[in-house]
Design a protein around this motif. Structure first.
Motif, PDB file in Angstrom:
ATOM      1  N   ALA A  45      29.832  18.305  70.182  1.00  0.00           N
ATOM      2  CA  ALA A  45      30.211  18.873  71.474  1.00  0.00           C
ATOM      3  C   ALA A  45      30.892  20.207  71.231  1.00  0.00           C
ATOM      4  N   GLN A  46      30.387  21.259  71.851  1.00  0.00           N
ATOM      5  CA  GLN A  46      30.969  22.589  71.739  1.00  0.00           C
ATOM      6  C   GLN A  46      31.690  22.909  73.042  1.00  0.00           C
ATOM      7  N   PHE A  47      32.998  23.115  72.963  1.00  0.00           N
ATOM      8  CA  PHE A  47      33.819  23.410  74.133  1.00  0.00           C
ATOM      9  C   PHE A  47      34.012  24.923  74.224  1.00  0.00           C
ATOM     10  N   CYS A  48      33.683  25.481  75.369  1.00  0.00           N
ATOM     11  CA  CYS A  48      33.749  26.931  75.583  1.00  0.00           C
ATOM     12  C   CYS A  48      34.950  27.257  76.465  1.00  0.00           C
ATOM     13  N   PHE A  49      35.808  28.152  75.981  1.00  0.00           N
ATOM     14  CA  PHE A  49      36.995  28.581  76.716  1.00  0.00           C
ATOM     15  C   PHE A  49      36.836  30.050  77.086  1.00  0.00           C
ATOM     16  N   ASP A  50      37.216  30.388  78.290  1.00  0.00           N
ATOM     17  CA  ASP A  50      37.154  31.775  78.744  1.00  0.00           C
ATOM     18  C   ASP A  50      38.446  32.479  78.350  1.00  0.00           C
ATOM     19  N   ALA A  51      38.541  32.845  77.090  1.00  0.00           N
ATOM     20  CA  ALA A  51      39.748  33.494  76.575  1.00  0.00           C
ATOM     21  C   ALA A  51      39.357  34.410  75.426  1.00  0.00           C
ATOM     22  N   ASP A  52      40.135  35.445  75.220  1.00  0.00           N
ATOM     23  CA  ASP A  52      39.930  36.395  74.124  1.00  0.00           C
ATOM     24  C   ASP A  52      40.955  36.124  73.030  1.00  0.00           C
ATOM     25  N   ARG A  53      40.461  36.023  71.818  1.00  0.00           N
ATOM     26  CA  ARG A  53      41.358  35.766  70.688  1.00  0.00           C
ATOM     27  C   ARG A  53      41.911  37.084  70.171  1.00  0.00           C
ATOM     28  N   LYS A  54      43.221  37.201  70.162  1.00  0.00           N
ATOM     29  CA  LYS A  54      43.889  38.396  69.659  1.00  0.00           C
ATOM     30  C   LYS A  54      45.025  37.975  68.731  1.00  0.00           C
ATOM     31  N   GLU A  55      45.107  38.657  67.600  1.00  0.00           N
ATOM     32  CA  GLU A  55      46.168  38.383  66.640  1.00  0.00           C
ATOM     33  C   GLU A  55      46.791  39.698  66.186  1.00  0.00           C
ATOM     34  N   VAL A  56      48.006  39.618  65.693  1.00  0.00           N
ATOM     35  CA  VAL A  56      48.707  40.806  65.181  1.00  0.00           C
ATOM     36  C   VAL A  56      48.234  41.067  63.760  1.00  0.00           C
ATOM     37  N   GLY A  57      47.620  42.218  63.545  1.00  0.00           N
ATOM     38  CA  GLY A  57      47.105  42.566  62.231  1.00  0.00           C
ATOM     39  C   GLY A  57      48.161  43.185  61.336  1.00  0.00           C
ATOM     40  N   ILE A  58      47.955  43.061  60.038  1.00  0.00           N
ATOM     41  CA  ILE A  58      48.825  43.692  59.039  1.00  0.00           C
ATOM     42  C   ILE A  58      48.142  44.971  58.568  1.00  0.00           C
ATOM     43  N   TYR A  59      48.743  46.113  58.842  1.00  0.00           N
ATOM     44  CA  TYR A  59      48.135  47.400  58.532  1.00  0.00           C
ATOM     45  C   TYR A  59      48.622  47.891  57.169  1.00  0.00           C
ATOM     46  N   THR A  60      47.674  48.180  56.299  1.00  0.00           N
ATOM     47  CA  THR A  60      47.981  48.568  54.921  1.00  0.00           C
ATOM     48  C   THR A  60      47.710  50.034  54.636  1.00  0.00           C
ATOM     49  N   GLY A  61      46.948  50.703  55.508  1.00  0.00           N
ATOM     50  CA  GLY A  61      46.577  52.091  55.259  1.00  0.00           C
ATOM     51  C   GLY A  61      45.385  52.263  54.350  1.00  0.00           C
ATOM     52  N   ASN A  62      44.739  51.181  53.946  1.00  0.00           N
ATOM     53  CA  ASN A  62      43.580  51.261  53.051  1.00  0.00           C
ATOM     54  C   ASN A  62      42.293  51.417  53.845  1.00  0.00           C
ATOM     55  N   VAL A  63      41.338  52.099  53.230  1.00  0.00           N
ATOM     56  CA  VAL A  63      39.994  52.238  53.794  1.00  0.00           C
ATOM     57  C   VAL A  63      38.998  51.777  52.743  1.00  0.00           C
TER      58      VAL A  63
END
Length: 413
Positions: free
Chosen positions: A165-183
């Motif tokens: 069973a696949q449950f679908c939620f109407d929501a956007d997943r957002k998390e706080v990223g860790i920025y390192t300055g690398n490319v």
């Protein structure tokens, strides 16, 4: 939209057969909707909804399916139709004309036709097929989402190892990223799954190659169970078919797990990720490399790169792979070489470097140019490679745009 998957357990043979009947009914309605669109001009989504009501009045098995599930099947048909229209407007070579489904494996319910218990451990389907109650087995994070978020749709999927069973939620997943300055610039390949501008390589485990022995063994046993016109499809044939399907399913899950872990690691460690947008559909036409290309699963890896880039608000850029292996990353001269040549030797600047590393540097330069920035290689002076980001007046960072959207690359500085 967030999708969480849970396995359906403790069901009887009659219950699982009822699930299969519901899947066949959904497939029937979807195919009828496509046929109705083919036979009648100017059909829109509302007309397909009306067709569902007519089909329920004409066929008893269609009436057993929940009305919202019938509409969801019509929406699936309309999704393929609207995608066909979009490709026609873009004048793409392959239009992707809507086709009839022959082996559907899922049925989708909206807000009705099912009910989840208060502890989210039992789901009950209440339509005319009388599926009844099934146990929901999932991890703790999925169960927390079932308690916390509003479920918009429930999709029942049949796989080789059972029903889910696949449950679908109407929501956007957002998390706080860790920025390192690398490319990082990533060159995708077969000898190395990825190689970046710092000559760091990742080797792909080749899940399909390692499982070829088991696949051949299962396929051979399956072929002995059924001969067209001589042997019918017995119960032993279907058992062998399911065993073969479970081997393929394991390979699929191994590829997905590998892609998720690699993409998450790359996006977590870098703020700007640039990769080459390969035309895999054209590359698999080479029959000598088709199996290896399919086994590498580059497309799935890049999709997860884009996904984690959106979650952590980091810049993930896809660039054209044209001449990235041929052009010299130091002086820009085009040095043509065969696929078997693994070293880039430039006759103009006498630079010798790995072919994949040279391509990764060119890919990174292309991506930074799209972002309105410039990447400089300072490794020759003993310094680490870095990216210089253009700043506006008074030290303020400029906001770049990609396809009319604000650039998120400036957020990591």
């Amino acid at each position: 939209m967030i999708v969480r998957e849970a396995k359906l357990l403790n069901g009887t043979k009659e219950q699982y057969q009822a699930v299969d009947d519901a899947i066949l009914a959904a497939q029937f309605i979807r195919n009828k909707a496509v046929r109705y669109w083919i036979d009648n001009q100017g059909v829109d989504k509302a007309d397909l909804y009306k067709l569902c009501k007519d089909l329920a009045a004409s066929f008893d098995f269609a009436l057993k399916l929940n009305s919202a599930a019938r509409q969801a099947s019509a929406e699936r048909a309309w999704t393929s139709i609207s995608s066909f229209y979009k490709r026609c407007k873009k004048q793409e070579k392959k239009k992707g004309y809507p086709k009839f489904k022959k082996h559907s494996r899922s049925v989708e319910y909206k807000v009705s036709g099912w009910k989840l218990s208060d502890d989210c451990k039992i789901i009950t389907f209440t339509d005319g097929f009388k599926i009844g109650s099934l146990s929901v087995f999932c991890n703790s994070s999925t169960r927390e989402d079932l308690h916390r978020l509003k479920i918009n749709r429930v999709r029942v999927v049949r796989k080789a190892d059972g029903y889910y069973a696949q449950f679908c939620f109407d929501a956007d997943r957002k998390e706080v990223g860790i920025y390192t300055g690398n490319v990082v610039g990533l060159d995708l390949g077969l000898k190395y799954f990825t190689k970046d501008q710092n000559d760091n390589a990742v080797i792909y485990p080749q899940f399909l190659r390692k499982s070829e022995g088991r696949l051949k063994k299962r396929s051979k046993r399956l072929s002995k169970k059924f001969l067209l016109g001589k042997k019918p499809q017995s119960n032993n044939y279907h058992k062998a078919r399911k065993r073969l399907g479970r081997v393929h399913l394991k390979i699929q899950r191994q590829r997905k797990d590998w892609a998720i872990k690699q993409a998450r690691c790359v996006v977590h460690s870098n703020d700007v990720i640039v990769y080459e947008d390969l035309k895999i559909a054209n590359m698999v036409k080479n029959h000598y490399l088709a199996k290896s290309i399919s086994d590498a699963s580059w497309y799935q890896f890049t999709q997860w790169l884009d996904y984690y880039g959106q979650i952590w608000d980091k810049a993930v850029v896809a660039v054209s792979p044209n001449y990235t292996s041929q052009d010299c990353s130091n002086c820009g001269r085009r040095v043509k070489k065969a696929l078997s040549t693994r070293t880039h030797s430039c006759p103009k600047c006498s630079m010798e470097i790995c072919r994949d590393t040279n391509a990764a540097i060119n890919i990174l330069k292309k991506g930074m140019k799209i972002l309105g920035s410039e990447w400089q290689d300072n490794s020759t002076s003993g310094q680490e490679e870095s990216a210089s980001i253009d700043e506006g007046k008074h030290g303020e960072k400029t906001t770049n745009t990609i396809d009319g959207k604000p650039d998120i690359a400036s957020g990591f500085l």
